[in-house]
Design an enzyme around this catalytic site. Structure first.
Site, PDB file in Angstrom:
ATOM      1  N   HIS A 100       0.830  -1.205   0.000  1.00  0.00           N
ATOM      2  CA  HIS A 100       0.000   0.000   0.000  1.00  0.00           C
ATOM      3  C   HIS A 100       0.870   1.261   0.000  1.00  0.00           C
ATOM      4  O   HIS A 100       2.037   1.257   0.391  1.00  0.00           O
ATOM      5  CB  HIS A 100      -0.944   0.016   1.200  1.00  0.00           C
ATOM      6  N   GLU A 118      -1.968  -7.378   7.428  1.00  0.00           N
ATOM      7  CA  GLU A 118      -0.634  -7.141   7.975  1.00  0.00           C
ATOM      8  C   GLU A 118      -0.404  -8.006   9.219  1.00  0.00           C
ATOM      9  O   GLU A 118      -1.344  -8.460   9.869  1.00  0.00           O
ATOM     10  CB  GLU A 118      -0.459  -5.651   8.310  1.00  0.00           C
TER      11      GLU A 118
END
Length: 246
Positions: free
Chosen positions: A11, A111
């Site tokens: 990202h 994550e």
């Protein structure tokens, strides 16, 4: 001969990625510069004559976190179906190159769960652990996170999705002539720094503590593939070329 690939996209930049704070479950937006850089990545790397060819994508995995989903939006794929989340920006960019791949949100590529270390930097974590009596400097690849995930936890979920990718999209086409009428087979993953670095290590069957210490910048793109057109020889593709016509 056909050799499918997996593209790893981290990202874009956030305030916490800039400051080095560990960002797992905390959902913070991209910075304005982060959005700008992701758009530039999409223009440079996504297209029929680029590194990531939309029509060759079979499946797209995106993290449940908004920063990853917004990154995918800004890459500007022309997806057939509505996205499986409410658009995070004011609007989607102009429709980009057509892509028939399905977009799936999965917890398997969220994550690393940093637990007690959420929102603090590596030097701060090491100072805390020193006060707690730990002798060695903290290394997430060896020690994991107190109150969060261990390397074994992360290995388990990544191995599951790697198995799925190979069985569902890569095994049916790998090693077959490119002239054959084959379905798309490349896979795109949009997620986060630690989990994508961990994914790359598990792709080549490395334990995290064995290294090597891969890096992936915010908004960066990595590529995984195979040697010798063999699904039994997974490899990290250090440099991929653009697609061009004859």
């Amino acid at each position: 001969m056909t050799t499918p690939r997996v593209f790893l996209v981290r990202h874009g930049e956030t305030e916490w990625s800039l400051s080095g704070k560990h960002t797992g479950v905390t959902d913070i937006p991209l910075t304005a510069n982060g959005e700008k850089r992701v758009k530039a990545t999409g223009r440079a790397l996504v297209g029929d004559d680029r590194l990531i060819v939309p029509k060759q994508l079979a499946h797209i995995y995106v993290s449940p976190r908004k920063r990853a989903q917004r990154t995918f939006e800004l890459l500007n794929f022309g997806i057939d179906d509505p996205l499986p989340w409410k658009v995070h920006g004011d609007k989607l960019p102009d429709v980009g190159p057509h892509c028939s791949a399905r977009v799936e949100v999965t917890e398997d590529i969220r994550e690393w769960d940093y637990g007690d270390y959420e929102g603090i930097t590596t030097p701060e974590i090491r100072e805390i652990r020193k006060k707690q009596g730990f002798d060695q400097k903290w290394d997430i690849w060896r020690d994991g996170c107190v109150g969060g995930e261990s390397p074994e936890d992360v290995t388990q979920r990544l191995d599951r999705i790697i198995k799925e990718i190979r069985e569902n999209w890569h095994a049916p086409v790998i090693g077959k002539p490119k002239s054959a009428q084959l379905p798309p087979a490349d896979v795109l993953i949009v997620a986060h720094g630690h989990i994508l670095r961990a994914f790359a290590m598990r792709w080549v069957d490395k334990k995290f503590e064995e290294g090597p210490a891969f890096l992936l910048e915010a908004g960066g793109v990595g590529t995984l593939s195979y040697e010798h057109h063999s699904i039994d020889e997974p490899a990290i593709l250090l440099g991929g070329s653009f697609v061009v016509g004859p």
